[in-house]
Design an enzyme around this catalytic site. Structure first.
Site, PDB file in Angstrom:
ATOM      1  CE  LYS A  92     -11.340   8.777  -0.681  1.00  0.00           C
ATOM      2  NZ  LYS A  92     -11.434   9.769   0.410  1.00  0.00           N
ATOM      3  N   GLY A  93      -5.913   6.940  -4.563  1.00  0.00           N
ATOM      4  CA  GLY A  93      -4.672   7.379  -5.217  1.00  0.00           C
ATOM      5  C   GLY A  93      -4.293   8.820  -4.896  1.00  0.00           C
ATOM      6  CG  HIS A 110       5.449  -6.422  -0.093  1.00  0.00           C
ATOM      7  ND1 HIS A 110       5.366  -5.157  -0.624  1.00  0.00           N
ATOM      8  CD2 HIS A 110       4.277  -7.023  -0.441  1.00  0.00           C
ATOM      9  CE1 HIS A 110       4.203  -5.001  -1.246  1.00  0.00           C
ATOM     10  NE2 HIS A 110       3.531  -6.130  -1.160  1.00  0.00           N
ATOM     11  CB  SER A 147      -3.710   2.555   1.582  1.00  0.00           C
ATOM     12  OG  SER A 147      -3.871   1.899   0.359  1.00  0.00           O
ATOM     13  CE  LYS A 188      -2.615  -2.672  -0.549  1.00  0.00           C
ATOM     14  NZ  LYS A 188      -3.154  -2.732  -1.882  1.00  0.00           N
ATOM     15  CB  SER A 189       4.267   1.971  -0.018  1.00  0.00           C
ATOM     16  OG  SER A 189       4.096   1.597   1.316  1.00  0.00           O
ATOM     17  N   GLY A 190       2.391   2.297  -3.019  1.00  0.00           N
ATOM     18  CA  GLY A 190       2.566   2.734  -4.404  1.00  0.00           C
ATOM     19  C   GLY A 190       3.136   1.645  -5.304  1.00  0.00           C
ATOM     20  CB  THR A 208      -0.536  -0.874  -8.167  1.00  0.00           C
ATOM     21  OG1 THR A 208      -0.866  -1.708  -7.055  1.00  0.00           O
ATOM     22  CG2 THR A 208      -1.291  -1.301  -9.400  1.00  0.00           C
TER      23      THR A 208
END
Ligand SMILES: Nc1ncnc2c1ncn2[C@@H]1O[C@H](COP(=O)(O)O)[C@@H](OP(=O)(O)O)[C@H]1O
Ligand SMILES: C[C@]12CC[C@@H]3c4ccc(OS(=O)(=O)O)cc4CC[C@H]3[C@@H]1CC[C@@H]2O
Length: 323
Positions: A288-289, A137, A167, A74-76, A78
């Protein structure tokens, strides 16, 4: 959770006897999404991920030309998978053509190392276009030896812990609605701040890569979600330079940035429908980004708890997050 909807990383069906023996020797705690999580090499993991990490550490052989994206969930991940794939392979796949990202989820284009090793010690990365791009990760200290000893490059991306926590909070509730419905956010924040979250402690993970990037700037590039959001083109050019595929004065970076934007990727059919091979819904990676969106979910007092932990852990490191 129905067994058919359980993502592979949460399953405990295919564990080898060796993994079961190892797990029985590790500290364990009740988790939020998982009934039991295990502390392996200082980091909390699911049973399946412990097996994946051990297999990956034993069997993965890095090439000098590999590019490894390291993140906490959840840190970017993707977004960077998409950006890195598009920029590294821009001559093979021009943005103006039938680009793979238009029809394939970024997670299917860039493998998750220890995730792929969860189900088998034999993983074949031969199909990947060269140079190979892979994601992990893992902490710096748990990386397979060949990643550390080869000349491959590591791009580390982290995110403001309040946005990262929020997130993951929404991600977990989407992944396992029945299991998470009764779990109070106050308990989740407390567990997060104690480091007791899959992949955590957050602060140890970030600091390890931060110090490594200072010590070894040709090996590890430190990026934040917030800077990437604020000046995407500048950051993408910096990443390209680091990997050794810098943009020429004539080349346009804006097309890649546009293709990989939240608006563009999240509206594609391939990222809106269906599931990934790991069992997770494709759209779970797009919410949401934004930066600073934690305000919609966290009360001021919960935000303070995370801020105080960050001040205490990052004190003296020179590392600060905006918002
Ligand atoms: N192209 C993109 N640009 C910016 N943020 C993106 C993005 N694709 C996904 N994200 C955001 O990145 C987070 C997921 O991180 P990861 O990929 O590491 O799992 C989610 O954050 P939010 O939940 O705050 O919206 C998601 O919306
Ligand atoms: C790494 C992962 C995203 C995070 C997923 C996760 C998050 C929070 C959890 O809660 S707790 O049990 O630790 O309290 C558990 C999990 C387990 C799976 C994790 C996902 C695997 C692949 C995603 O990127």
């Amino acid at each position: 959770m129905e067994s058919s909807s359980v993502p592979v990383y949460l399953k405990d069906e295919n564990l080898t006897q060796e993994t079961r023996d190892l797990l029985s020797s590790l500290p364990s705690e009740k988790g939020w999404l998982v009934s039991q999580m295990y502390q392996f090499e200082g980091i909390w993991q699911t049973q399946a991920l412990v097996q994946g990490i051990v297999n990956c550490q034993k069997h993965f052989e890095a090439n000098d030309s590999d590019v490894i994206l390291a993140t906490l969930a959840k840190s970017g991940t993707t977004w960077l998978k998409a950006l890195l794939f598009a920029l590294i392979h821009r001559h093979k796949f021009p943005v103006s053509g039938k680009h793979p990202l238009l029809v394939t989820n970024p997670h299917s284009l860039v493998p998750y190392l220890e995730g792929d090793y969860c189900s088998s010690p034999e993983v074949n990365f031969a199909e990947l276009p060269s140079p190979r791009l892979m994601q992990t990760h893992l902490t710096q200290h748990s990386l397979p030896v060949s990643i550390k000893s080869s000349s491959c490059k590591i791009i580390y991306c982290c995110r403001n812990p309040k946005d990262m926590f929020v997130s993951i909070w929404h991600f977990g509730r989407k992944l396992a609605p029945e299991k998470t419905a009764e779990y109070p956010i106050e308990t989740a924040v407390a567990a997060f701040c104690k480091g007791k979250f899959i992949g955590g402690p957050f602060w140890d993970h970030v600091l390890e890569y931060w110090y490594e990037s200072l010590k070894n700037p040709n090996k590890v590039l430190f990026v934040t979600y917030e800077e990437l959001k604020k000046q995407t083109e500048v950051e993408v050019k910096r990443i390209a330079e680091f990997i050794g595929c810098g943009f020429t004065a004539e080349e346009e970076v804006s097309e890649i940035v546009k293709l990989c934007s939240f608006e563009s990727l999240s509206s594609l059919e391939v990222n809106r429908q269906g599931k990934l091979p790991n069992g997770i819904e494709s759209n779970a990676f797009f919410r949401k980004g934004e930066t600073g969106g934690w305000r919609d979910t966290l009360s001021e007092s919960l935000a303070d708890v995370i801020d105080r932990t960050t001040e205490q852990k990052f004190g003296g490191s020179g590392l600060k997050f905006s918002s």
